[in-house]
Design an enzyme around this catalytic site. Structure first.
Site, PDB file in Angstrom:
ATOM      1  N   GLY A 175       0.837  -1.210   0.000  1.00  0.00           N
ATOM      2  CA  GLY A 175       0.000   0.000   0.000  1.00  0.00           C
ATOM      3  C   GLY A 175       0.867   1.253   0.000  1.00  0.00           C
ATOM      4  CG  ASP A 205       3.220  -7.227   9.919  1.00  0.00           C
ATOM      5  OD1 ASP A 205       2.173  -7.874   9.697  1.00  0.00           O
ATOM      6  OD2 ASP A 205       4.354  -7.654   9.678  1.00  0.00           O
ATOM      7  CB  SER A 263      -3.895  -9.646   0.980  1.00  0.00           C
ATOM      8  OG  SER A 263      -3.183 -10.643   0.272  1.00  0.00           O
ATOM      9  NE  ARG A 275      -8.868  -8.093  21.979  1.00  0.00           N
ATOM     10  CZ  ARG A 275      -8.015  -8.423  21.006  1.00  0.00           C
ATOM     11  NH1 ARG A 275      -7.667  -9.675  20.831  1.00  0.00           N
ATOM     12  NH2 ARG A 275      -7.519  -7.490  20.210  1.00  0.00           N
ATOM     13  CB  ALA A 325     -11.093  -8.111   1.064  1.00  0.00           C
ATOM     14  CE1 TYR A 346      -4.360 -12.081  -2.992  1.00  0.00           C
ATOM     15  CE2 TYR A 346      -5.271 -13.068  -4.970  1.00  0.00           C
ATOM     16  CZ  TYR A 346      -5.311 -12.098  -3.996  1.00  0.00           C
ATOM     17  OH  TYR A 346      -6.305 -11.145  -4.016  1.00  0.00           O
TER      18      TYR A 346
END
Ligand code: UDP
Length: 313
Positions: free
Chosen positions: A36, A56, A75, A106, A114, A145
């Site tokens: 990104g 991360d 991802s 939680r 996605a 992937y």
């Protein structure tokens, strides 16, 4: 709602943040910038309902505030990116997805995954229906992937079944629009970059393989509707207008008025031969279907890539 968006600095993640803010929600955005870009979120700096943390998702993290929803869009997604980062891609789908599911649990929050049309691999059923289990090579180059996403789907269903977590799974087909990376190797940025520079358009194989391209605003609308639904089983989101890659190259040339020639290059291993979503489920469950045509969507996309090229020049 207070919504955590993992992968917020990505192409679809950043557009999803925009949509959530537009709908009045607060967004806790996470990204580790492996694929990104902070530029995709620059316009949201200082927004009172937007919060960003470099994170991360496969490493432990803590969020102070209670949250109502967690969306996992984190991802690598282009073949070039996940071939370069295969282990990180597997970790994002497995450990990363698990930590986000735990966060949702939680908080008794809802969870949106996605996922991808790659779950169908090189499909033997056409168009692809959600009930098709796929034809995936578990050890091929794309397996990092495909199997990460398939594992993420299985994990999401396990949390739904075991803990009653309210979950949704979107199977996202090829999507395009502004904020894609110029050099991410996918066919839309590759052809547009080449066409705008007058360079040859590199068609892989004979160009007879098909894809179906969905404009990002349509896709994000489908994701948003799915997140508000109570559908735990996968829902295809994509545009069912199918083109061969050669036809797509011609469309790009016509649309940009480019005189680029078309050249043929080797087809990557395990490149799916046909891909087109069956979207009857999305129509029925979400009242959703794409409304932006390829020519309409290419307009702002071309403008975006032109501006990137001008900035790089
Ligand atoms: N492709 C191509 N030339 C390029 C990049 C991609 O012909 O420069 C083809 C690729 O082989 C595939 C299709 O375009 O058949 C879509 O590729 P992309 O990488 O965008 O995503 P995929 O759908 O394969 O995940």
């Amino acid at each position: 709602m207070r919504i955590v968006v993992a992968g917020a600095a990505g192409f679809i993640g950043s557009h999803f943040c925009d949509r959530l803010l537009l709908e009045g929600h607060s967004v806790w955005a996470l990204d580790n910038f492996i694929t990104g870009s902070a530029v995709n979120l620059k316009h949201l700096e200082g927004h009172p309902r937007f919060h960003f943390a470099e994170q991360d998702i496969t490493r432990p993290f803590h969020l102070e505030d209670p949250v109502d929803a967690v969306a996992n869009l984190a991802s690598a997604a282009s073949p070039k990116d996940y071939l370069e980062h295969p282990i990180e891609t597997l970790e994002a789908g497995s450990a990363g997805t698990r930590s986000l599911l735990e966060l949702a649990l939680r908080n008794e929050a809802r969870f949106l995954l996605a996922s991808t049309s790659e779950c169908y691999g090189d499909p033997l059923v056409h168009p692809q229906v959600e009930t098709y289990w796929g034809n995936v090579n578990p050890v091929g180059p794309r397996s990092c992937y495909d199997e990460a996403k398939r594992f993420a789907e299985a994990l999401t269903m396990a949390y739904h079944r075991k803990h009653g977590l309210r979950t949704n799974i979107a199977r996202i087909f090829n999507t395009y629009g502004p904020r894609m990376k110029l050099d991410d190797g996918r066919v839309v940025p590759a052809f547009l970059d080449q066409a705008l520079r007058g360079a040859p358009l590199t068609v892989f194989g004979g160009g007879t393989q098909t894809r179906s391209f969905c404009y990002v605003s349509d896709l994000v609308d489908g994701l948003y509707r799915l997140m508000l639904s109570s559908e735990p089983y996968p829902v295809n989101l994509g545009n069912p207008t199918e083109l061969t890659i050669l036809e797509f190259a011609e469309r790009i040339r016509r649309h940009t008025g480019s005189r680029s020639e078309i050249v043929f290059r080797e087809l990557p291993e395990d490149d799916p031969k046909r891909r087109c979503p069956e979207i009857a489920r999305a129509r029925r469950l979400l009242g959703w279907e794409p409304c932006v045509s390829l020519d309409q969507g290419l307009g702002p996309t071309v403008e975006y890539f032109r501006s990137l090229q001008a900035a790089a020049a």
